[in-house]
Design a protein around this motif. Sequence first.
Motif, PDB file in Angstrom:
ATOM      1  N   ARG A   5       0.558  13.686  -9.538  1.00 42.77           N
ATOM      2  CA  ARG A   5       0.803  12.282  -9.351  1.00 42.77           C
ATOM      3  C   ARG A   5      -0.127  11.422 -10.205  1.00 42.77           C
ATOM      4  O   ARG A   5      -1.299  11.740 -10.394  1.00 42.77           O
ATOM      5  CB  ARG A   5       0.460  12.015  -7.877  1.00 42.77           C
ATOM      6  CG  ARG A   5       0.867  10.738  -7.422  1.00 42.77           C
ATOM      7  CD  ARG A   5       0.548  10.396  -6.025  1.00 42.77           C
ATOM      8  NE  ARG A   5       0.933   9.015  -5.969  1.00 42.77           N
ATOM      9  CZ  ARG A   5       2.184   8.637  -5.924  1.00 42.77           C
ATOM     10  NH1 ARG A   5       3.142   9.541  -5.881  1.00 42.77           N
ATOM     11  NH2 ARG A   5       2.498   7.373  -5.935  1.00 42.77           N
ATOM     12  N   ARG A  50       3.140   4.545  -9.487  1.00 39.68           N
ATOM     13  CA  ARG A  50       3.553   3.868  -8.244  1.00 39.68           C
ATOM     14  C   ARG A  50       2.404   3.993  -7.265  1.00 39.68           C
ATOM     15  O   ARG A  50       1.996   5.110  -6.967  1.00 39.68           O
ATOM     16  CB  ARG A  50       4.757   4.570  -7.608  1.00 39.68           C
ATOM     17  CG  ARG A  50       5.941   4.730  -8.470  1.00 39.68           C
ATOM     18  CD  ARG A  50       6.963   3.676  -8.167  1.00 39.68           C
ATOM     19  NE  ARG A  50       7.644   3.266  -9.375  1.00 39.68           N
ATOM     20  CZ  ARG A  50       8.128   2.046  -9.574  1.00 39.68           C
ATOM     21  NH1 ARG A  50       7.963   1.114  -8.656  1.00 39.68           N
ATOM     22  NH2 ARG A  50       8.752   1.738 -10.681  1.00 39.68           N
ATOM     23  N   SER A  52       0.375   4.584  -4.018  1.00 38.83           N
ATOM     24  CA  SER A  52       0.705   5.384  -2.842  1.00 38.83           C
ATOM     25  C   SER A  52       0.638   4.532  -1.583  1.00 38.83           C
ATOM     26  O   SER A  52      -0.416   4.029  -1.206  1.00 38.83           O
ATOM     27  CB  SER A  52      -0.287   6.538  -2.712  1.00 38.83           C
ATOM     28  OG  SER A  52      -0.404   6.916  -1.363  1.00 38.83           O
ATOM     29  N   PRO A  53       1.786   4.365  -0.926  1.00 35.80           N
ATOM     30  CA  PRO A  53       1.788   3.538   0.275  1.00 35.80           C
ATOM     31  C   PRO A  53       0.926   4.146   1.373  1.00 35.80           C
ATOM     32  O   PRO A  53       0.453   3.436   2.253  1.00 35.80           O
ATOM     33  CB  PRO A  53       3.253   3.506   0.679  1.00 35.80           C
ATOM     34  CG  PRO A  53       3.877   4.658   0.012  1.00 35.80           C
ATOM     35  CD  PRO A  53       3.084   4.953  -1.210  1.00 35.80           C
ATOM     36  N   ILE A  54       0.731   5.429   1.310  1.00 32.56           N
ATOM     37  CA  ILE A  54      -0.047   6.076   2.356  1.00 32.56           C
ATOM     38  C   ILE A  54      -1.517   5.728   2.224  1.00 32.56           C
ATOM     39  O   ILE A  54      -2.151   5.293   3.178  1.00 32.56           O
ATOM     40  CB  ILE A  54       0.154   7.595   2.278  1.00 32.56           C
ATOM     41  CG1 ILE A  54       1.616   7.888   2.573  1.00 32.56           C
ATOM     42  CG2 ILE A  54      -0.762   8.303   3.255  1.00 32.56           C
ATOM     43  CD1 ILE A  54       1.923   9.333   2.668  1.00 32.56           C
ATOM     44  N   ALA A  55      -2.021   5.900   1.033  1.00 33.59           N
ATOM     45  CA  ALA A  55      -3.424   5.556   0.805  1.00 33.59           C
ATOM     46  C   ALA A  55      -3.637   4.082   1.145  1.00 33.59           C
ATOM     47  O   ALA A  55      -4.621   3.700   1.781  1.00 33.59           O
ATOM     48  CB  ALA A  55      -3.794   5.825  -0.641  1.00 33.59           C
ATOM     49  N   SER A  57      -1.898   2.291   3.212  1.00 38.23           N
ATOM     50  CA  SER A  57      -1.828   2.091   4.653  1.00 38.23           C
ATOM     51  C   SER A  57      -3.136   2.489   5.324  1.00 38.23           C
ATOM     52  O   SER A  57      -3.562   1.868   6.288  1.00 38.23           O
ATOM     53  CB  SER A  57      -0.697   2.941   5.253  1.00 38.23           C
ATOM     54  OG  SER A  57       0.547   2.464   4.828  1.00 38.23           O
ATOM     55  N   LEU A  58      -3.733   3.527   4.797  1.00 37.94           N
ATOM     56  CA  LEU A  58      -4.953   4.018   5.420  1.00 37.94           C
ATOM     57  C   LEU A  58      -6.025   2.934   5.446  1.00 37.94           C
ATOM     58  O   LEU A  58      -6.757   2.795   6.421  1.00 37.94           O
ATOM     59  CB  LEU A  58      -5.467   5.234   4.648  1.00 37.94           C
ATOM     60  CG  LEU A  58      -6.630   5.981   5.296  1.00 37.94           C
ATOM     61  CD1 LEU A  58      -6.241   6.451   6.683  1.00 37.94           C
ATOM     62  CD2 LEU A  58      -7.051   7.162   4.438  1.00 37.94           C
ATOM     63  N   THR A  63       1.914  -0.400   7.569  1.00 41.59           N
ATOM     64  CA  THR A  63       2.765   0.641   7.015  1.00 41.59           C
ATOM     65  C   THR A  63       4.033   0.098   6.375  1.00 41.59           C
ATOM     66  O   THR A  63       4.780   0.841   5.759  1.00 41.59           O
ATOM     67  CB  THR A  63       3.184   1.629   8.109  1.00 41.59           C
ATOM     68  OG1 THR A  63       3.768   0.891   9.183  1.00 41.59           O
ATOM     69  CG2 THR A  63       1.994   2.413   8.607  1.00 41.59           C
ATOM     70  N   ALA A  64       4.279  -1.180   6.544  1.00 41.14           N
ATOM     71  CA  ALA A  64       5.527  -1.767   6.045  1.00 41.14           C
ATOM     72  C   ALA A  64       6.735  -1.034   6.615  1.00 41.14           C
ATOM     73  O   ALA A  64       7.727  -0.821   5.948  1.00 41.14           O
ATOM     74  CB  ALA A  64       5.570  -1.776   4.523  1.00 41.14           C
ATOM     75  N   ASN A  93      11.349  -5.612   2.063  1.00 39.47           N
ATOM     76  CA  ASN A  93      10.536  -4.437   1.722  1.00 39.47           C
ATOM     77  C   ASN A  93       9.924  -3.737   2.925  1.00 39.47           C
ATOM     78  O   ASN A  93       8.835  -3.186   2.819  1.00 39.47           O
ATOM     79  CB  ASN A  93       9.442  -4.818   0.720  1.00 39.47           C
ATOM     80  CG  ASN A  93      10.026  -5.085  -0.638  1.00 39.47           C
ATOM     81  OD1 ASN A  93      10.806  -4.286  -1.144  1.00 39.47           O
ATOM     82  ND2 ASN A  93       9.677  -6.222  -1.225  1.00 39.47           N
ATOM     83  N   TYR A  94      10.625  -3.799   4.012  1.00 35.51           N
ATOM     84  CA  TYR A  94      10.207  -3.010   5.166  1.00 35.51           C
ATOM     85  C   TYR A  94      11.173  -1.854   5.335  1.00 35.51           C
ATOM     86  O   TYR A  94      12.347  -1.970   5.007  1.00 35.51           O
ATOM     87  CB  TYR A  94      10.193  -3.869   6.438  1.00 35.51           C
ATOM     88  CG  TYR A  94       8.886  -4.585   6.640  1.00 35.51           C
ATOM     89  CD1 TYR A  94       7.950  -4.118   7.549  1.00 35.51           C
ATOM     90  CD2 TYR A  94       8.578  -5.724   5.904  1.00 35.51           C
ATOM     91  CE1 TYR A  94       6.744  -4.768   7.728  1.00 35.51           C
ATOM     92  CE2 TYR A  94       7.365  -6.380   6.075  1.00 35.51           C
ATOM     93  CZ  TYR A  94       6.459  -5.894   6.987  1.00 35.51           C
ATOM     94  OH  TYR A  94       5.263  -6.534   7.173  1.00 35.51           O
ATOM     95  N   ASN A  95      10.665  -0.771   5.846  1.00 36.84           N
ATOM     96  CA  ASN A  95      11.530   0.360   6.127  1.00 36.84           C
ATOM     97  C   ASN A  95      11.767   0.461   7.618  1.00 36.84           C
ATOM     98  O   ASN A  95      10.984  -0.049   8.415  1.00 36.84           O
ATOM     99  CB  ASN A  95      10.905   1.644   5.611  1.00 36.84           C
ATOM    100  CG  ASN A  95      11.012   1.714   4.106  1.00 36.84           C
ATOM    101  OD1 ASN A  95      10.163   1.231   3.399  1.00 36.84           O
ATOM    102  ND2 ASN A  95      12.093   2.285   3.630  1.00 36.84           N
ATOM    103  N   TYR A 119       2.159   4.494  13.536  1.00 35.03           N
ATOM    104  CA  TYR A 119       1.585   3.248  13.028  1.00 35.03           C
ATOM    105  C   TYR A 119       2.615   2.256  12.510  1.00 35.03           C
ATOM    106  O   TYR A 119       2.377   1.638  11.486  1.00 35.03           O
ATOM    107  CB  TYR A 119       0.639   3.542  11.865  1.00 35.03           C
ATOM    108  CG  TYR A 119      -0.650   4.153  12.260  1.00 35.03           C
ATOM    109  CD1 TYR A 119      -1.831   3.542  11.942  1.00 35.03           C
ATOM    110  CD2 TYR A 119      -0.684   5.350  12.947  1.00 35.03           C
ATOM    111  CE1 TYR A 119      -3.034   4.113  12.278  1.00 35.03           C
ATOM    112  CE2 TYR A 119      -1.870   5.926  13.296  1.00 35.03           C
ATOM    113  CZ  TYR A 119      -3.045   5.308  12.957  1.00 35.03           C
ATOM    114  OH  TYR A 119      -4.221   5.873  13.284  1.00 35.03           O
TER     115      TYR A 119
END
Lengths: 353, 353
Positions: A5, A50, A52-55, A57-58, A63-64, A93-95, A119
């Motif tokens: 990545r 791109r 990382s949404p995870i990092a 979010s942390l 979390t969107a 842009n929310y899931n 979360y």
Amino acid sequence: MSRRRVTIDDVAKLAGVSYQTVSRVINNKPYVSETTRQRVQEVIAETGYRPSPIARSLVTARTATIGLVVPDISNPYFSAIARGVEQVAYSKNYNVLLCNTGEDASRELEVLHALDERYVDGVIVCGLREEDALLQEALVHFRAAVLVNRRFADETIPAIVVDDVLGGYLATQHLLQMGHTAVGFIAGPTTSYSGAKRLQGYEKALTEAGLERQIDWVQHCPPTVVGGQLATQTLLANHPEITALFCYNDLVAVGALRDCAAVGRRVPQDMAIVGYDDIMLATLVSPPLTSCHVPRVEMGSQAVSMLLNCINNETDRCDEIVVTPELVVRASTMGVDTAVSVKQTAVLPNRAH
Amino acid sequence: MSRRRVTIDDVAKLAGVSYQTVSRVINNKPYVSETTRQRVQEVIAETGYRPSPIARSLVTARTATIGLVVPDISNPYFSAIARGVEQVAYSKNYNVLLCNTGEDASRELEVLHALDERYVDGVIVCGLREEDALLQEALVHFRAAVLVNRRFADETIPAIVVDDVLGGYLATQHLLQMGHTAVGFIAGPTTSYSGAKRLQGYEKALTEAGLERQIDWVQHCPPTVVGGQLATQTLLANHPEITALFCYNDLVAVGALRDCAAVGRRVPQDMAIVGYDDIMLATLVSPPLTSCHVPRVEMGSQAVSMLLNCINNETDRCDEIVVTPELVVRASTMGVDTAVSVKQTAVLPNRAH
DNA sequence: ATCATATATGTGAACGCTCACAATATCATT
DNA sequence: AATGATATTGTGAGCGTTCACATATATGAT
């Protein structure tokens, strides 16, 4: 399979700036010169980087992602709501994390618990069956929550509800206006919040017309075709004097229709039937069902808007939207096949302070 | 609102062990003595500690989340699949991220891209319209992917498909057996993969019966009630000799039913109609529709199983499951109202190596 | 008593980002 | 030329886990 990545550091190195600067570019923050911003953006484009949404979010604790809890996604009522929810969530842009409870009250708590672990930034919960206290205890963990079709007694949680008293009233009133005096109510599950509201509307219309409500004319049942059919069978066996039925929802109404067909009662000549929700099915059975239209997709969209308002602490947050149902008259209560909208007012939400 | 989150370190401190030991307990790893394991578990219970899936994801590069892409969740066909997906995903502790594409091919790529960013562990994609090449390019980013109702030419991606050639064949054959010789096909969208398959089955049945296929007897249309109604209108206006219709799906078939009602053609006496999918609606219209039953919920469940196999690199992975449709005969093709299952064999998947 | 072996626990680093703050560059004012 | 304000860039730390490895303790055979 996929090569390593691309990280923010890679981009920084390639663009000859610090990772912080790259972060600023990504998040459109100020204090980046136009030239560096461009250079960074080029590198991002080249590398296909791109974040990382995870990092993310942390560190941001966001979390969107929102949770959507429904009893059964294959129920057309809820899938329409889900459609509305997904639509606007995606546009912001929310899931959407989907959870079924299978009409099982204890599953509701379980599922909320799972969403909490994930979360999610907020939850939209539909068709709840569990007790107030337990639900509130479960919902308090979330940054934000919106209920659909239910209100807690203390009104702590924002909600979007249908004015079911009105709906029940309109439906019953219509039947009375068509000349019926013996109107039964196939009332759906005893645990249903909206069922109780519709019952109130039903009673109100009867009272207003100077009719005594007969306890026996109300028959509870599961909110399904079969449930409706059996309930109708039972009710009409005990009370052949009934000439009109108001039904908890369209599925139940279709069940009523089937029972009438089975015993040779003609609709609407021998029995008038009104459904609720106005799902597509209502227009497709014969005779087409008079039904109380509920704007489900819009309810879903609005629920998301409310939720995002809460999440982002917008100023114009409101904690209740009441959606007005609209009676759509079709052949199951009249001799004609053409649909007529009795109440033509636009379906606008009433915002409470 | 909520007090600071309990972390693994807090638990470690309280239990008087290292964070690593706590981690071992959480993940049921070996090399923890029974006594410490108990002590840690007690502390976990007391504090209500829940490991953060986000932090975990950051290091494991797994999210325990799968993406579900459907054209429209409010379409009963897809909401049934979604139900199956959600059900088994939940039972395996996976979450489902829901995405609608709104029948828009370019949205498919967009949505897949979004899911990729979210680091889903895999995707299940239904009812794709976009071209093979573009989709493959988008799908290659995922650890795992399963297609529903579509196969790529090179068979690179595992898929679960209905044997639509068989379905089309069974439906058409049934109509021929009922004595019809002029059988039309209301064929749905031209871009539909399954539509093409059903057409093959339709042709096969005709050929087998020694009948010439008439190009004009096939009419494409949107997969909706209105689409079906208009297509039927057009087809029958041009070819009044047609006495039976095989329809792309049940909605289209209901459209056909409506057109027949509108022009005074009786079903099944003047026109026999067969639908496809066997959605609930098929049993509720009158006359009830003969239809090709497709086990949608099961397809969803199986898709998840396949996907999880791929994700976890299980040994028994397979790359195609073919689901067998089953013709359910109802009154729209026969004089009787009773449903009869012509093919009584169980609907078992054919596993390919 | 001695060493190998298995079991049990602990330590440093890393995952990829954003935050809070520190450092430097730029520019108009005095 | 020194001052201060403002724009721009960089640094260290930390979010809450798991991984890879290092260490300690217990078990059993020699």
